[in-house]
Design a protein around this motif. Sequence first.
Motif, PDB file in Angstrom:
ATOM      1  N   ARG A 117      36.773  38.846  45.782  1.00  0.00           N
ATOM      2  CA  ARG A 117      38.041  39.259  45.195  1.00  0.00           C
ATOM      3  C   ARG A 117      39.077  38.183  45.479  1.00  0.00           C
ATOM      4  O   ARG A 117      39.211  37.710  46.606  1.00  0.00           O
ATOM      5  CB  ARG A 117      38.518  40.592  45.790  1.00  0.00           C
ATOM      6  N   PHE A 123      38.550  40.094  33.314  1.00  0.00           N
ATOM      7  CA  PHE A 123      38.687  38.710  32.854  1.00  0.00           C
ATOM      8  C   PHE A 123      39.159  38.633  31.397  1.00  0.00           C
ATOM      9  O   PHE A 123      38.539  37.988  30.566  1.00  0.00           O
ATOM     10  CB  PHE A 123      37.368  37.942  33.025  1.00  0.00           C
ATOM     11  N   PHE A 162      40.022  35.070  31.012  1.00  0.00           N
ATOM     12  CA  PHE A 162      39.628  34.310  32.196  1.00  0.00           C
ATOM     13  C   PHE A 162      40.663  33.211  32.410  1.00  0.00           C
ATOM     14  O   PHE A 162      40.955  32.439  31.496  1.00  0.00           O
ATOM     15  CB  PHE A 162      38.243  33.710  31.945  1.00  0.00           C
ATOM     16  N   THR A 163      41.256  33.163  33.606  1.00  0.00           N
ATOM     17  CA  THR A 163      42.336  32.219  33.892  1.00  0.00           C
ATOM     18  C   THR A 163      41.858  31.086  34.801  1.00  0.00           C
ATOM     19  O   THR A 163      40.761  31.156  35.362  1.00  0.00           O
ATOM     20  CB  THR A 163      43.511  32.931  34.597  1.00  0.00           C
ATOM     21  N   SER A 213      46.293  37.741  33.965  1.00  0.00           N
ATOM     22  CA  SER A 213      45.803  37.832  32.584  1.00  0.00           C
ATOM     23  C   SER A 213      46.822  38.507  31.675  1.00  0.00           C
ATOM     24  O   SER A 213      47.011  38.086  30.534  1.00  0.00           O
ATOM     25  CB  SER A 213      44.479  38.595  32.540  1.00  0.00           C
ATOM     26  N   PHE A 249      31.390  38.647  41.558  1.00  0.00           N
ATOM     27  CA  PHE A 249      32.833  38.569  41.315  1.00  0.00           C
ATOM     28  C   PHE A 249      33.117  39.427  40.085  1.00  0.00           C
ATOM     29  O   PHE A 249      32.998  38.975  38.954  1.00  0.00           O
ATOM     30  CB  PHE A 249      33.243  37.107  41.093  1.00  0.00           C
ATOM     31  N   THR A 302      38.741  30.645  41.923  1.00  0.00           N
ATOM     32  CA  THR A 302      38.047  31.578  42.819  1.00  0.00           C
ATOM     33  C   THR A 302      36.534  31.406  42.694  1.00  0.00           C
ATOM     34  O   THR A 302      35.820  31.355  43.703  1.00  0.00           O
ATOM     35  CB  THR A 302      38.469  33.036  42.520  1.00  0.00           C
ATOM     36  N   GLY A 360      35.267  41.769  37.376  1.00  0.00           N
ATOM     37  CA  GLY A 360      36.600  41.815  36.796  1.00  0.00           C
ATOM     38  C   GLY A 360      36.539  42.043  35.310  1.00  0.00           C
ATOM     39  O   GLY A 360      35.468  42.000  34.699  1.00  0.00           O
ATOM     40  N   VAL A 389      29.379  36.283  38.002  1.00  0.00           N
ATOM     41  CA  VAL A 389      30.647  36.758  37.456  1.00  0.00           C
ATOM     42  C   VAL A 389      30.300  37.971  36.597  1.00  0.00           C
ATOM     43  O   VAL A 389      29.559  37.848  35.616  1.00  0.00           O
ATOM     44  CB  VAL A 389      31.358  35.670  36.620  1.00  0.00           C
ATOM     45  N   HIS A 436      41.075  32.563  38.136  1.00  0.00           N
ATOM     46  CA  HIS A 436      39.704  33.085  38.212  1.00  0.00           C
ATOM     47  C   HIS A 436      38.717  31.940  38.423  1.00  0.00           C
ATOM     48  O   HIS A 436      37.824  32.020  39.271  1.00  0.00           O
ATOM     49  CB  HIS A 436      39.321  33.827  36.924  1.00  0.00           C
TER      50      HIS A 436
END
Length: 164
Positions: free
Chosen positions: A90, A12, A15-16, A131, A8, A22, A10, A35, A19
Amino acid sequence: MDKKIALFPGSFDPFTNGHLNTVERASVLFDEVIVGVFTNTTKKSFFSADEKKQLIEESIEHLANVKVVIKSEDLTVNIAKELDAHFLIRGVRNNLDYEYEKNIASMNRQMDKEIDTVFLLADEEFSNVSSSMIKEIASFQGDVSKFVPEQVNQALLKRYSKKG
């Protein structure tokens, strides 16, 4: 391919909860989820890669089959191959995300036929969280606690209190 490993990727930053959602959902689908904290060359980073890695690790510590790595300066498909990941995860919030991600997935597939992209539709409660919006709200001392894990919220509060 014995073990199903997914990457995964990103930036980030930060990081939310979207996220996190997911990652939690992907952790049920795959044997291992990695990640990947990547550098987005089009964005200026708010948190350092090490800070992001630490915040994500604290946010996902309840997930035994998830780990976090920092990678930069390479194509996602090359990093996936290096990590023995045959799947890219994604999160898709809306039509715009889908169109953007579909094109990237197609390019990645053309570069490496062994890499498949798996789209996970965002849960409704996270479909409007980004983000960049989190940083904008936090910069004006707005409450973002319902949009990010607690560790990230504390880091944002600390960072923005120093700027003020």
